[in-house]
Each structure stands twice: as C-alpha cells, then as structure tokens.
Motif scaffolding. Structure first.
Motif, PDB file in Angstrom:
ATOM      1  N   ARG A 128      -0.350 -10.615  -6.356  1.00 13.92           N
ATOM      2  CA  ARG A 128      -1.317 -10.499  -7.457  1.00 13.92           C
ATOM      3  C   ARG A 128      -2.739 -10.637  -6.904  1.00 13.92           C
ATOM      4  N   ALA A 129      -2.897 -11.634  -5.997  1.00 12.73           N
ATOM      5  CA  ALA A 129      -4.226 -11.848  -5.396  1.00 12.73           C
ATOM      6  C   ALA A 129      -4.652 -10.642  -4.567  1.00 12.73           C
ATOM      7  N   VAL A 130      -3.705 -10.054  -3.834  1.00 14.32           N
ATOM      8  CA  VAL A 130      -4.040  -8.887  -3.000  1.00 14.32           C
ATOM      9  C   VAL A 130      -4.492  -7.722  -3.876  1.00 14.32           C
ATOM     10  N   PHE A 131      -3.748  -7.430  -4.930  1.00 12.87           N
ATOM     11  CA  PHE A 131      -4.080  -6.288  -5.795  1.00 12.87           C
ATOM     12  C   PHE A 131      -5.393  -6.527  -6.542  1.00 12.87           C
ATOM     13  N   GLU A 132      -5.619  -7.781  -6.951  1.00  6.86           N
ATOM     14  CA  GLU A 132      -6.870  -8.087  -7.655  1.00  6.86           C
ATOM     15  C   GLU A 132      -8.074  -7.906  -6.729  1.00  6.86           C
ATOM     16  N   ALA A 133      -7.925  -8.409  -5.496  1.00  7.42           N
ATOM     17  CA  ALA A 133      -9.061  -8.345  -4.562  1.00  7.42           C
ATOM     18  C   ALA A 133      -9.309  -6.915  -4.083  1.00  7.42           C
ATOM     19  N   ALA A 134      -8.219  -6.174  -3.880  1.00  6.43           N
ATOM     20  CA  ALA A 134      -8.369  -4.797  -3.380  1.00  6.43           C
ATOM     21  C   ALA A 134      -9.008  -3.912  -4.448  1.00  6.43           C
ATOM     22  N   GLY A 135      -8.753  -4.236  -5.697  1.00  6.77           N
ATOM     23  CA  GLY A 135      -9.328  -3.460  -6.792  1.00  6.77           C
ATOM     24  C   GLY A 135      -8.687  -2.098  -6.974  1.00  6.77           C
ATOM     25  N   ASP A 136      -7.736  -1.758  -6.108  1.00  8.21           N
ATOM     26  CA  ASP A 136      -7.046  -0.466  -6.233  1.00  8.21           C
ATOM     27  C   ASP A 136      -5.807  -0.630  -7.091  1.00  8.21           C
ATOM     28  N   ARG A 137      -5.470   0.450  -7.798  1.00 12.58           N
ATOM     29  CA  ARG A 137      -4.225   0.392  -8.550  1.00 12.58           C
ATOM     30  C   ARG A 137      -3.037   0.629  -7.622  1.00 12.58           C
ATOM     31  N   VAL A 138      -3.274   1.397  -6.571  1.00 12.59           N
ATOM     32  CA  VAL A 138      -2.185   1.712  -5.648  1.00 12.59           C
ATOM     33  C   VAL A 138      -2.586   1.295  -4.234  1.00 12.59           C
ATOM     34  N   ILE A 139      -1.722   0.509  -3.575  1.00 13.97           N
ATOM     35  CA  ILE A 139      -1.954   0.148  -2.177  1.00 13.97           C
ATOM     36  C   ILE A 139      -0.796   0.702  -1.361  1.00 13.97           C
ATOM     37  N   GLN A 140      -1.134   1.589  -0.438  1.00 13.51           N
ATOM     38  CA  GLN A 140      -0.124   2.191   0.461  1.00 13.51           C
ATOM     39  C   GLN A 140       1.084   2.739  -0.323  1.00 13.51           C
ATOM     40  N   GLY A 141       0.792   3.335  -1.451  1.00 11.46           N
ATOM     41  CA  GLY A 141       1.856   3.964  -2.243  1.00 11.46           C
ATOM     42  C   GLY A 141       2.537   3.032  -3.240  1.00 11.46           C
ATOM     43  N   TYR A 142       2.131   1.771  -3.256  1.00  7.48           N
ATOM     44  CA  TYR A 142       2.764   0.812  -4.179  1.00  7.48           C
ATOM     45  C   TYR A 142       1.800   0.453  -5.307  1.00  7.48           C
ATOM     46  N   THR A 143       2.271   0.581  -6.544  1.00  8.76           N
ATOM     47  CA  THR A 143       1.512  -0.010  -7.649  1.00  8.76           C
ATOM     48  C   THR A 143       1.912  -1.486  -7.707  1.00  8.76           C
ATOM     49  N   PHE A 144       1.178  -2.287  -8.466  1.00  7.71           N
ATOM     50  CA  PHE A 144       1.514  -3.708  -8.555  1.00  7.71           C
ATOM     51  C   PHE A 144       2.926  -3.884  -9.132  1.00  7.71           C
ATOM     52  N   GLU A 145       3.257  -3.038 -10.119  1.00  6.97           N
ATOM     53  CA  GLU A 145       4.588  -3.139 -10.745  1.00  6.97           C
ATOM     54  C   GLU A 145       5.687  -2.804  -9.725  1.00  6.97           C
ATOM     55  N   GLN A 146       5.434  -1.763  -8.914  1.00  8.47           N
ATOM     56  CA  GLN A 146       6.432  -1.407  -7.886  1.00  8.47           C
ATOM     57  C   GLN A 146       6.548  -2.514  -6.842  1.00  8.47           C
ATOM     58  N   MET A 147       5.413  -3.152  -6.549  1.00  9.25           N
ATOM     59  CA  MET A 147       5.444  -4.248  -5.575  1.00  9.25           C
ATOM     60  C   MET A 147       6.257  -5.425  -6.131  1.00  9.25           C
ATOM     61  N   ILE A 148       6.136  -5.655  -7.438  1.00  6.07           N
ATOM     62  CA  ILE A 148       6.932  -6.731  -8.051  1.00  6.07           C
ATOM     63  C   ILE A 148       8.420  -6.442  -7.848  1.00  6.07           C
ATOM     64  N   ILE A 149       8.810  -5.197  -8.138  1.00 11.35           N
ATOM     65  CA  ILE A 149      10.225  -4.823  -7.966  1.00 11.35           C
ATOM     66  C   ILE A 149      10.622  -5.004  -6.497  1.00 11.35           C
TER      67      ILE A 149
ATOM     68  N   LYS B  14      -2.767 -11.006   8.663  1.00  9.20           N
ATOM     69  CA  LYS B  14      -3.462  -9.897   9.338  1.00  9.20           C
ATOM     70  C   LYS B  14      -3.096  -8.573   8.658  1.00  9.20           C
ATOM     71  N   VAL B  15      -1.810  -8.410   8.353  1.00  5.24           N
ATOM     72  CA  VAL B  15      -1.377  -7.166   7.696  1.00  5.24           C
ATOM     73  C   VAL B  15      -1.945  -7.097   6.275  1.00  5.24           C
ATOM     74  N   LEU B  16      -1.943  -8.227   5.568  1.00  3.98           N
ATOM     75  CA  LEU B  16      -2.494  -8.217   4.199  1.00  3.98           C
ATOM     76  C   LEU B  16      -3.959  -7.780   4.211  1.00  3.98           C
ATOM     77  N   TYR B  17      -4.721  -8.288   5.200  1.00  2.00           N
ATOM     78  CA  TYR B  17      -6.155  -7.959   5.240  1.00  2.00           C
ATOM     79  C   TYR B  17      -6.429  -6.526   5.700  1.00  2.00           C
ATOM     80  N   LEU B  18      -5.390  -5.830   6.113  1.00  2.65           N
ATOM     81  CA  LEU B  18      -5.570  -4.386   6.363  1.00  2.65           C
ATOM     82  C   LEU B  18      -5.739  -3.652   5.039  1.00  2.65           C
ATOM     83  N   HIS B  19      -5.285  -4.289   3.948  1.00  9.49           N
ATOM     84  CA  HIS B  19      -5.253  -3.601   2.649  1.00  9.49           C
ATOM     85  C   HIS B  19      -6.153  -4.248   1.597  1.00  9.49           C
ATOM     86  N   THR B  20      -6.805  -5.340   1.962  1.00  7.74           N
ATOM     87  CA  THR B  20      -7.684  -6.004   0.985  1.00  7.74           C
ATOM     88  C   THR B  20      -8.859  -6.681   1.707  1.00  7.74           C
ATOM     89  N   PRO B  21     -10.046  -6.707   1.095  1.00  6.77           N
ATOM     90  CA  PRO B  21     -11.183  -7.348   1.766  1.00  6.77           C
ATOM     91  C   PRO B  21     -11.157  -8.872   1.660  1.00  6.77           C
TER      92      PRO B  21
END
Lengths: 261, 267
Positions: free
Chosen positions: A38-59, B50-57
């Motif tokens: 949750r923290a990663v998706f919130e901070a990244a601000g993207d809906r999709v990270i490396q092809g994963y949405t937050f919901e897909q990441m939960i699964i 390290k891997v997490l920070y590849l995808h988030t600031p």
C-alpha cells in the motif's frame, strides 16, 4: 498416504500450535506485506507498477503467502535431525524409502497450506473480493496447484541434498536456513520476480527459484501459457536434484553410524 | 553490595562467553556457515528494499537513504540479539519440557540469568561488525543533517530497543511453562519480528497504535532511526522508556509465575 494422514492428524492434534504457526503467522505476514505494498503504490502515485495494479498485487501477495508455505512444506531440519539423533537408522533397517516417508511427512504442511489458500479463494469469491481484471479461475488454480505439488517435491529434494551435509558436519541447519531465505526472496514470495532488475531476472532463469513460488502464482493469476514450460522445467530440476540428493545420501550413509532406532 | 553483585554477574557472563567462544571455534564448519547465513539474510533484507525503490521514490515519506540507515540500525540490533540472546531463547522451551531448567534454578543466581545468557554466538558477533560497516556506508549516503546528539540518542534508543526485543522474544517462549507445546508462539514471534525490519512510517491507524504499545516492534528499530533523522521528540523518548520499564516488569512477573508453575522429574 498412511504416513501423510498420520502427520496431518499430528498437526491438528496440537491445536494451539496449529493456530499460531499456520494461521496467525500467515495472517501476520500477509498483513505486513499488504501494508508495505500500500505504501509503495501510494508513494509511486502510479496506478500500475510493472504491470501490477494494487488489486492485482493484493491477489499476488495473498497467493504468495500460502504458496510460499505450501512449497516449503514442513520446513527445514527434519532430515538433518534424523541423522544427528540416530533416527536415520530406521530407514536402513525397515523396508521403508527415506524419500517417500520424509516427503509424506513434509507434504502434510503443504496440504494444509493448499487448503488455507483454497479457503481464502472461496471467501474472496463468496464476498466478491476478486478485482474485476482478475483472471483467477478454478481451472488456473488447478493448474497452479499441480505446479505447487511438483515445486514442493523439488524443494524437498534440494532440502535433502543440503541437509545431507549433516552426515559430515556437526551442524547443518544454517545451510538449510540459508537456502530457505534465498528461495523466499529469489522465488518471488516477497516481491514478484518480474519486478527485479533485468540482469537479476536473467540470472534467475538459470536457477529453480522462480519456478518454486513465482511461476505457480502467475499460472493461478491466469498466465497459463507458461504451464507446460514450467512443468517440464520442474521435471528437469526434479531429476537433477534427485540425482544429486541420492548421490549425497548414498555417500553420507557410508559414513553414518547410529545407536538404536 | 550492588556493585559487587554486578561484578559477580559480569564475571560469570564473561566465563560463559569464553566457554561459548572456544566451543564455536571447535565447530568451524558451523561457525562459518552461521556467519554466512546471517549475511545472506541481511543481504536479502537490503535487497528487498533496493528492489522496492526501483519502483517508488519513497516509502511512507522516507527516502532510500533514510531506509538504508534504518536497515543498518535494524541489522545491528538484530545481530546483537542473535549474538547474545537468540539461541538461548530458542532453547528455553526444550529446557522447560525436558526438565533441564532444574540445573539453572537451583544455582545461587537470578533464575533467568543462565537460561538467558549461557550461549554467546561468536559468528553473529562478526555480523555486528558487518552491520557497523553497513551503518557507516548508510551514514555516508545519508542526505540529511547529522549531529552528535542525535547519534548518541540513536545509540540509547537502540539499546532500549534491543532490551524490548529480548522481552518480546521471552514472552513468546514463556507460555511453554503452561502449554508444554514447543513452537507455536515462537513461530508467531518470528512472523511478528519481521515487522521491526519495516519502517514505522508505513504503518497507520490501529496497526501503528498496536505496534508501538502492545506489541512494540516498531519502537525497537524505528525510534533509533527517527532519532538520527531528527523526527523524535521528548514524548517519543518517554514513550520508549515507559515501554521498556513495563516490558521488564511484565517479564519479571510472568517468568516468576512460570517458575512457580514449573515441575519436572529430571536432574
């Protein structure tokens, strides 16, 4: 099957241990993983990270929690312990294969973790918790479970190989713990392998690690095109690890001495 | 009187350390692999972030350099725990179930002393040095301001965190006095202890409240890191000290009750 049933009975007999070890611990790991993502998706601000949405990441995280346990079965230490305390003698005297007996006891935990995963899927289905873009179906789950069973066999053989060091050394548990830590990380239990840097993904293609956790998850999530490749590669790894395990155990048995059974 | 008692315990502790060191050097294979096992674990923990920070600031507002510093502190605390306490705490359930506690509670020492301090892991001590090296690297990469006062506060809060972590570890095994079951609570502790390797800032609401009070795993590692970042106030320090005192009191009470409930047909 008799050994497996007896081991299951034993696991369910210690109820407090069962709940803390297999249920509460799983839920804690799951909860922490969800908070991190949750923290990663919130901070990244993207809906999709490396092809994963937050919901897909939960699964992904839910499946990874239970598959990580399923593949690693009863965990480390049991084979080495048999060697240290002399219980290994029984496999030399009785008409009993050490591999089939130990795998049956190992697989009891696998069966429980699979049961937990199916229960979670059922609850998610019942309360309509699967995201709309989810491709998880009973068919993909079935294919994924076939891979999990095969992966647990490969993991078991790797464990036997590593723990057969106990024939030579006074302590072997640190090696199996080391292997376990590597499988958890490089297998994709903590982070999906396709989020690793490219050079690491390429290197991991030459190891069995991604096949043990990441591959069955992807198949359950709907990527069934890789099923045949994953199964055949796992067969290859199981043959290789079986050969190495048999060699190590045979050589170790020549050095083994034990009193009593 | 108090001084001589402390000296007596210190002398006993150093004798136990000497014995453990000579035993560790006897089993060199195990010594070597135990060192590498911890190293692999720490590598994986760092690799995870390290891997997490590849995808988030950032994570919960913490930059990568902050999380690396946090991890360095977490690794030092963990390696100190592994060096001085982990093996002893793991062995307490077997000690209770097999009746081996008899040997320790009849000695003219505090009944928890030998069970808690008898083994000292030399291999893990080397990882304390590795943790220090990583800490130095993380400090060099840290982009915020540093002060001597914040470093001293970090060390003090780190020591408080270590003792709290030991108390939590003990709480996981003491129920064995009554349950006689070996690993259930311990496995739960293992799962919960991973929380101390995650930054406090990602936890919110009820989970945060629980993890700084009832199960204070976040106090163990995040508070010392926050001291360096200048994100800690007097109230937080008082909170850490209060948690420490409560944990120690609770541990003493539960242990003594456990000893009263203990019975064996051994020795």
């Amino acid at each position: 099957m008799i050994v497996l049933a007896a081991e299951l009975k034993r696991l369910f007999a210690y109820r407090v241990q069962f709940w803390f070890e297999l249920v509460v611990s799983s839920l804690v790991s799951l909860g922490v993983a969800l908070i991190v993502w949750r923290a990663v998706f919130e901070a990244a601000g993207d809906r999709v990270i490396q092809g994963y949405t937050f919901e897909q990441m939960i699964i992904y995280v839910v499946i990874a929690t239970f598959i990580g346990q399923a593949v690693r079965g009863s965990g480390t230490g049991t084979f080495a312990r048999d060697i240290y305390d002399g219980a290994y003698t029984r496999y030399l005297i009785y008409p009993l294969s050490v591999y089939s007996y130990k795998f049956a006891t190992f697989f009891a935990r696998t069966a429980i973790a699979i049961g937990q995963l199916l229960l979670v899927f059922f609850v998610m289905y019942l309360f309509n918790l699967f995201p709309n873009d989810s491709s998880v179906t009973p068919f993909t789950v079935l294919l994924g479970l076939i891979v999990v069973v095969l992966a647990s066999w490969v993991y078991f053989l790797m464990l036997v190989t590593v723990e057969s060091v106990a024939f030579w050394a006074d302590q072997a548990w640190s090696m199996s713990v080391m292997m376990n830590v590597c499988i958890v990380f490089f297998g994709g239990k903590l982070i999906p392998v396709d989020m690793f840097p490219d050079w690491l993904q390429t290197a991991l293609n030459f190891s069995p690690f991604p096949l043990l956790i990441f591959a069955p998850i992807k198949i359950m999530q709907g990527d069934i095109s890789s099923f045949l490749f994953v199964v055949s590669t796992l067969f290859g790894w199981s043959l290789l690890t079986l050969l190495v395990a048999r060699f190590a155990v045979r050589r170790g048995t020549l050095r083994y001495s034990g009193v009593g059974i | 009187m108090m001084g001589s008692t402390i000296l007596r315990y210190l002398r006993m502790y150093f004798a136990l350390v000497r014995f453990s060191v000579s035993r560790a050097l006897e089993f060199r294979f195990d010594f070597f692999f135990r060192f590498f096992m911890d190293l692999v674990y720490y590598g994986v923990t760092i690799g995870f972030f390290k891997v997490l920070y590849l995808h988030t600031p950032s994570l919960g507002g913490w930059r990568e350099d902050q999380v690396l510093l946090f991890l360095a502190i977490a690794l030092i605390i963990d390696s100190l725990y592994m060096t001085m306490f982990a093996r002893n705490i793991w062995q307490i359930p077997a000690m209770i179930n097999k009746g081996e506690l008899d040997y320790h509670i009849v000695r003219p020492t505090f009944s928890m002393f030998f069970p808690l301090f008898k083994s000292f892991e030399l291999a893990s001590l080397i990882n304390v040095v590795v943790g220090m090296v990583f800490f130095t690297y993380a400090i060099n990469n840290y982009q915020g301001d540093l002060s001597l006062a914040s470093m001293v506060l970090c060390v003090l809060l780190g020591l408080i965190g270590l003792v709290i972590f030991v108390c939590l570890g003990m709480f996981a095994v003491i129920p064995i006095f009554w349950t006689h079951s070996n690993f259930g609570f311990h496995m739960l502790f293992e799962a919960l202890s991973n929380i101390s390797e995650r930054p406090e800032v990602i936890f919110r609401g009820l989970s945060h409240v629980i993890l700084v009070t009832v199960l204070p795993f976040l106090v163990v590692t995040s508070f010392p890191a926050r001291a360096i970042f200048g994100e800690i106030d007097l109230l937080n320090i008082a909170h850490a000290v209060a948690v420490l005192i409560l944990m120690l009191l609770l541990l003493a009470v539960i242990w003594n009750r456990g000893i009263r409930a203990y019975s064996s047909a051994s020795s």
